[in-house]
Design a protein around this motif. Structure first.
Motif, mmCIF file in Angstrom:
data_model
loop_
_atom_site.group_PDB
_atom_site.id
_atom_site.type_symbol
_atom_site.label_atom_id
_atom_site.label_comp_id
_atom_site.label_asym_id
_atom_site.label_seq_id
_atom_site.Cartn_x
_atom_site.Cartn_y
_atom_site.Cartn_z
ATOM 1 N N ALA A 19 0.813 -1.213 0.000
ATOM 2 C CA ALA A 19 0.000 0.000 0.000
ATOM 3 C C ALA A 19 0.845 1.262 0.000
ATOM 4 O O ALA A 19 0.481 2.273 -0.615
ATOM 5 N N ASP A 20 1.991 1.223 0.682
ATOM 6 C CA ASP A 20 2.829 2.412 0.754
ATOM 7 C C ASP A 20 3.445 2.758 -0.598
ATOM 8 O O ASP A 20 3.908 3.895 -0.806
ATOM 9 N N ASP A 21 3.489 1.797 -1.516
ATOM 10 C CA ASP A 21 4.099 2.025 -2.822
ATOM 11 C C ASP A 21 3.097 2.469 -3.877
ATOM 12 O O ASP A 21 3.484 2.754 -5.010
ATOM 13 N N LEU A 22 1.830 2.528 -3.525
ATOM 14 C CA LEU A 22 0.804 2.864 -4.504
ATOM 15 C C LEU A 22 0.873 4.344 -4.873
ATOM 16 O O LEU A 22 0.942 5.207 -3.992
ATOM 17 N N PRO A 23 0.831 4.666 -6.161
ATOM 18 C CA PRO A 23 0.822 6.075 -6.564
ATOM 19 C C PRO A 23 -0.530 6.713 -6.255
ATOM 20 O O PRO A 23 -1.569 6.053 -6.270
ATOM 21 N N ASP A 24 -0.496 8.004 -5.955
ATOM 22 C CA ASP A 24 -1.717 8.761 -5.713
ATOM 23 C C ASP A 24 -2.188 9.327 -7.054
ATOM 24 O O ASP A 24 -1.545 10.210 -7.629
ATOM 25 N N LEU A 25 -3.302 8.828 -7.553
ATOM 26 C CA LEU A 25 -3.782 9.227 -8.879
ATOM 27 C C LEU A 25 -4.564 10.531 -8.870
ATOM 28 O O LEU A 25 -4.924 11.035 -9.930
ATOM 29 N N THR A 26 -4.833 11.088 -7.686
ATOM 30 C CA THR A 26 -5.622 12.332 -7.646
ATOM 31 C C THR A 26 -4.863 13.494 -8.292
ATOM 32 O O THR A 26 -5.474 14.406 -8.842
ATOM 33 N N GLY A 27 -3.536 13.469 -8.214
ATOM 34 C CA GLY A 27 -2.761 14.522 -8.854
ATOM 35 C C GLY A 27 -2.473 14.263 -10.311
ATOM 36 O O GLY A 27 -2.003 15.155 -11.028
ATOM 37 N N LEU A 28 -2.736 13.055 -10.771
ATOM 38 C CA LEU A 28 -2.470 12.681 -12.156
ATOM 39 C C LEU A 28 -3.717 12.771 -13.024
ATOM 40 O O LEU A 28 -3.684 13.311 -14.133
ATOM 41 N N ILE A 29 -4.826 12.233 -12.520
ATOM 42 C CA ILE A 29 -6.076 12.231 -13.278
ATOM 43 C C ILE A 29 -6.891 13.424 -12.809
ATOM 44 O O ILE A 29 -7.460 13.438 -11.721
ATOM 45 N N LYS A 30 -6.956 14.443 -13.658
ATOM 46 C CA LYS A 30 -7.508 15.739 -13.287
ATOM 47 C C LYS A 30 -8.939 15.880 -13.794
ATOM 48 O O LYS A 30 -9.582 14.896 -14.152
ATOM 49 N N ALA A 31 -9.423 17.107 -13.830
ATOM 50 C CA ALA A 31 -10.822 17.335 -14.207
ATOM 51 C C ALA A 31 -11.096 17.010 -15.664
ATOM 52 O O ALA A 31 -12.191 16.571 -16.014
ATOM 53 N N TYR A 32 -10.096 17.234 -16.544
ATOM 54 C CA TYR A 32 -10.329 17.083 -17.978
ATOM 55 C C TYR A 32 -9.547 15.930 -18.603
ATOM 56 O O TYR A 32 -9.945 15.401 -19.639
ATOM 57 N N ASN A 43 3.782 13.616 -19.592
ATOM 58 C CA ASN A 43 2.935 13.002 -20.602
ATOM 59 C C ASN A 43 1.545 12.843 -19.986
ATOM 60 O O ASN A 43 1.344 13.107 -18.798
ATOM 61 N N GLY A 44 0.594 12.425 -20.792
ATOM 62 C CA GLY A 44 -0.773 12.317 -20.297
ATOM 63 C C GLY A 44 -1.663 11.625 -21.298
ATOM 64 O O GLY A 44 -1.202 11.094 -22.311
ATOM 65 N N ILE A 45 -2.964 11.621 -21.009
ATOM 66 C CA ILE A 45 -3.949 11.000 -21.890
ATOM 67 C C ILE A 45 -5.176 11.901 -21.960
ATOM 68 O O ILE A 45 -5.695 12.346 -20.932
ATOM 69 N N LYS A 46 -5.638 12.154 -23.174
ATOM 70 C CA LYS A 46 -6.950 12.753 -23.389
ATOM 71 C C LYS A 46 -7.852 11.645 -23.914
ATOM 72 O O LYS A 46 -7.540 11.033 -24.936
ATOM 73 N N MET A 47 -8.950 11.382 -23.198
ATOM 74 C CA MET A 47 -9.825 10.274 -23.565
ATOM 75 C C MET A 47 -11.150 10.800 -24.109
ATOM 76 O O MET A 47 -11.596 11.884 -23.756
ATOM 77 N N CYS A 48 -11.768 10.006 -24.950
ATOM 78 C CA CYS A 48 -13.091 10.358 -25.449
ATOM 79 C C CYS A 48 -13.926 9.103 -25.653
ATOM 80 O O CYS A 48 -13.398 8.003 -25.841
ATOM 81 N N VAL A 62 -5.659 13.193 -18.136
ATOM 82 C CA VAL A 62 -4.571 12.622 -17.346
ATOM 83 C C VAL A 62 -3.303 13.383 -17.717
ATOM 84 O O VAL A 62 -3.007 13.551 -18.900
ATOM 85 N N ARG A 63 -2.543 13.837 -16.693
ATOM 86 C CA ARG A 63 -1.320 14.556 -17.023
ATOM 87 C C ARG A 63 -0.379 14.556 -15.830
ATOM 88 O O ARG A 63 -0.780 14.909 -14.723
#
Length: 510
Positions: A12-25, A133-138, A27-28
């Motif tokens: 669990a301590d090694d898990l990345p926090d995705l709240t800062g990566l996956i944003k409102a619009y 880097n990031g992802i724009k999804m549709c 992934v970045r």
């Protein structure tokens, strides 16, 4: 079908926090600290579940395999191939096929999604520095995937997969194939704006080593095998290089326009076009080397689309975000359009575009949206409209019109541009502004709304001004935009609001 975890669950301590990566619009984040292949794989599996399989409308099947499929594109960043491959593994592990369309602009990915009727994912960090880097999804038809339309669910499921292991079907895994779409994209855009009959124009295009280096020759030139246009294109930084050796591919920053401005003057060009890294935004420079406001471009292109609709006997709707110039609704309403004001952010505008069946939408950040382009944003199509307007414009004596003269009527007001202030206490800074301008009404009676941040308007009385103060979603920042009928009033309001925002804090403008 049975599923097994593809990876052993990490501590669990090694898990990345995705709240800062996956944003409102979208992934970045920074690669690999925030955004690694393991994270991309988990997001791919979650994307397949949330966007493709959970929504029957998005489960369009591949004609060869009978399985649902998605398209994946990427920009020129060095991390793109590895991250895209990991994402594709996550998708195919859920029984969904992938078609890789390779290097493309973000609007090229939207075209693929719209033309094929399938969901898509674009690997890009847009204008961010090379380490990102990031992802724009549709969804299918280039419909947005934002915080309220699936992205928060993708984030939550991705976090779960990172904790428990990314699931993979024991049988029926999807397949990965490749498909070339650049030529179809170029042909599609050529069919929307006819540039063949305009006067000859010299155009400097600054791709910033981004994807416009691929798309501009295909659309505006003959690289895609299309007929030649009356355009003399002067290329600037067309070499695809995600390390951005010349300047960052962020035309919002004035320093990144300097080379283009100089080149326009040096070559005696009629116009300059600057694209961001993934080429979904376009900024315009006039023949003097001066930037043309994105609000002015919104008005110019909007009037072209409105005129077409009115001529066909329809009353069109145009979307604009709340920090575009007041000239946009004024001119478009006078031309017969209904205008709708929306929050800042492409997912909001895209949703509103579809809901309102709007013919066009514009943002002051130089995102331009078209009903004819699946309600999605495309910098190249906006550029083609500007080229058509300039190439067809004539003065009273029938002579050509310069871009600076053409743009004059679309830029009658003074604007501050967006000014960011880093503050210690965002609510307290906002409260000081509310106390001075709303509670005390020190600048006179105002109209207030909170559609997106705080908008205070004195536009219906003299002197005419308004401002918007919006917080960042991810940082202790307040973003200020001010517009007024003249420079003196704009400067006073700007400086007064900034003084309130930055008072009693370790604020610094950026």
């Amino acid at each position: 079908m049975t599923t097994t975890p593809e990876t052993t669950a990490p501590h669990a301590d090694d898990l990345p926090d995705l709240t800062g990566l996956i944003k409102a619009y979208d992934v970045r984040g920074v690669v690999p600290d925030q955004f690694s292949p393991d994270v991309a794989r988990a997001i791919g599996a979650a994307f397949a579940e949330v966007v493709v399989l959970a929504d029957g409308a998005d489960a369009v099947v591949h004609p060869d395999t009978g399985r649902p499929f998605v398209v994946i594109g990427r920009d020129m960043r060095p991390s793109g191939p590895e991250l895209g491959a990991a994402f594709a593994e996550g998708v195919t592990g859920r029984g969904v096929d992938v078609e890789l369309i390779g290097l493309c602009s973000t609007d090229g990915l939207y075209h693929a999604s719209g033309a094929l009727g399938v969901p898509g994912a674009m690997f890009t960090a847009s204008h961010n520095p090379a380490r990102y880097n990031g992802i724009k999804m549709c969804r299918s038809g280039a419909r947005p995937v934002g915080q309220d339309t699936g992205l928060s669910a993708v984030r939550d499921l991705s976090s779960q997969y990172l904790a428990t292991g990314v699931p993979v079907l024991a049988e029926g895994r999807g397949e990965v194939t490749e498909r070339e779409m650049l030529g179809e994209y170029a042909d599609f855009l050529r069919g929307l704006v006819d540039l063949s009959g305009i006067r000859p124009l010299k155009v400097v295009v600054d791709a910033g080593n981004g994807m416009a280096g691929l798309t501009a020759p295909a659309v505006l030139g003959t690289a895609g095998g299309l007929p030649a246009l009356p355009l003399d294109v002067v290329p600037l930084y067309f070499e695809l290089d995600g390390t951005f050796p010349n300047h960052e591919a962020n035309p919002l920053e004035p320093k990144n326009l300097v080379d283009l401005q100089a080149a326009v003057v040096e070559h005696g060009a009629d116009i300059g076009l600057a694209f961001d890294g993934d080429a979904d935004r376009c900024f315009v420079i006039d023949e003097r080397g001066a930037p043309v406001s994105p609000s002015a471009i919104t008005a110019l292109v909007g009037l072209r689309e409105v005129a077409r609709e009115v001529a066909a006997g329809r009353r069109p709707t145009v979307i604009h975000n709340l920090i575009t110039s007041r000239i946009v609704p004024e001119l478009l309403t006078a031309a017969g359009a209904r205008t709708v004001r929306t929050r800042v952010g492409h997912s909001y505008i895209k949703s509103e575009m579809a809901e309102q069946d709007a013919v066009f939408g514009g943002e002051h950040s130089a995102h331009y949206y078209f009903r004819d382009f699946f309600f999605a944003d495309t910098g190249m199509l906006a550029a083609m409209h500007v080229l058509a307007a300039l190439g067809n414009a004539r003065s009273a004596d029938g002579g050509p019109v310069t871009l600076s003269r053409l743009a004059e009527s679309y830029e009658p007001y003074a604007a501050s541009g967006e000014i960011n202030s880093r503050v210690v206490d965002v609510p307290a800074a906002r409260a000081r502004v509310v106390e001075a301008y709303v509670t005390q009404q020190g600048a006179g009676p105002v109209v207030v709304d909170e559609l997106d941040g705080l908008t205070v308007s004195h536009w219906d009385d003299q002197p005419r001004w308004w401002f918007n103060l919006r917080p960042s979603n991810t940082e202790p920042l307040l973003r200020l935009n001010v517009e007024a009928a003249d420079d003196d009033v704009m400067t006073k309001v700007r400086d007064d609001v900034l003084a309130l925002v930055r008072a009693d804090s370790a604020a610094d403008g950026s």
